[in-house]
Design a protein around this motif. Structure first.
Motif, PDB file in Angstrom:
ATOM      1  N   GLU A  60       0.713  -1.321   0.121  1.00 61.16           N
ATOM      2  CA  GLU A  60      -0.061   0.115   0.032  1.00 61.16           C
ATOM      3  C   GLU A  60       0.844   1.126  -0.015  1.00 61.16           C
ATOM      4  O   GLU A  60       1.865   1.388   0.739  1.00 61.16           O
ATOM      5  CB  GLU A  60      -0.874  -0.100   1.220  1.00 61.16           C
ATOM      6  N   LEU A  61       0.312   2.258  -0.727  1.00 56.75           N
ATOM      7  CA  LEU A  61       1.180   3.531  -0.798  1.00 56.75           C
ATOM      8  C   LEU A  61      -0.031   4.709  -0.342  1.00 56.75           C
ATOM      9  O   LEU A  61      -0.955   4.658  -0.906  1.00 56.75           O
ATOM     10  CB  LEU A  61       1.536   3.771  -1.976  1.00 56.75           C
ATOM     11  N   VAL A  62       0.397   5.213   0.700  1.00 58.49           N
ATOM     12  CA  VAL A  62      -0.477   6.395   1.240  1.00 58.49           C
ATOM     13  C   VAL A  62      -0.105   7.743   0.541  1.00 58.49           C
ATOM     14  O   VAL A  62       1.057   7.964   1.010  1.00 58.49           O
ATOM     15  CB  VAL A  62      -0.314   6.444   2.859  1.00 58.49           C
TER      16      VAL A  62
END
Length: 64
Positions: A60-62
């Motif tokens: 995941e990339l925030v």
């Protein structure tokens, strides 16, 4: 202690197919759902032991 790993499974033409949710490039199959889950368990052990080189994983990339 048990660890929970999310899997994606489906039945197609009388066979069960699936992959580990975090590793969608690595599919396996089984004759039954129970058989498929056993294969997915073995696949997880192979992946996490480093036995399979160059593993691609979903992360995941925030972005804020």
């Amino acid at each position: 202690m048990n660890q929970v790993v999310k899997i994606v499974v489906w039945e197609e033409d009388g066979a069960w197919l699936g992959h580990l949710q975090d590793y969608p490039d690595y599919w396996t199959q089984g004759k039954t759902l129970k058989d498929l889950k056993a294969h997915l368990h073995d696949l997880y052990l192979d992946i996490t032991s480093g036995e399979i080189p160059g593993i691609r994983k979903v992360e995941e990339l925030v972005i804020s």
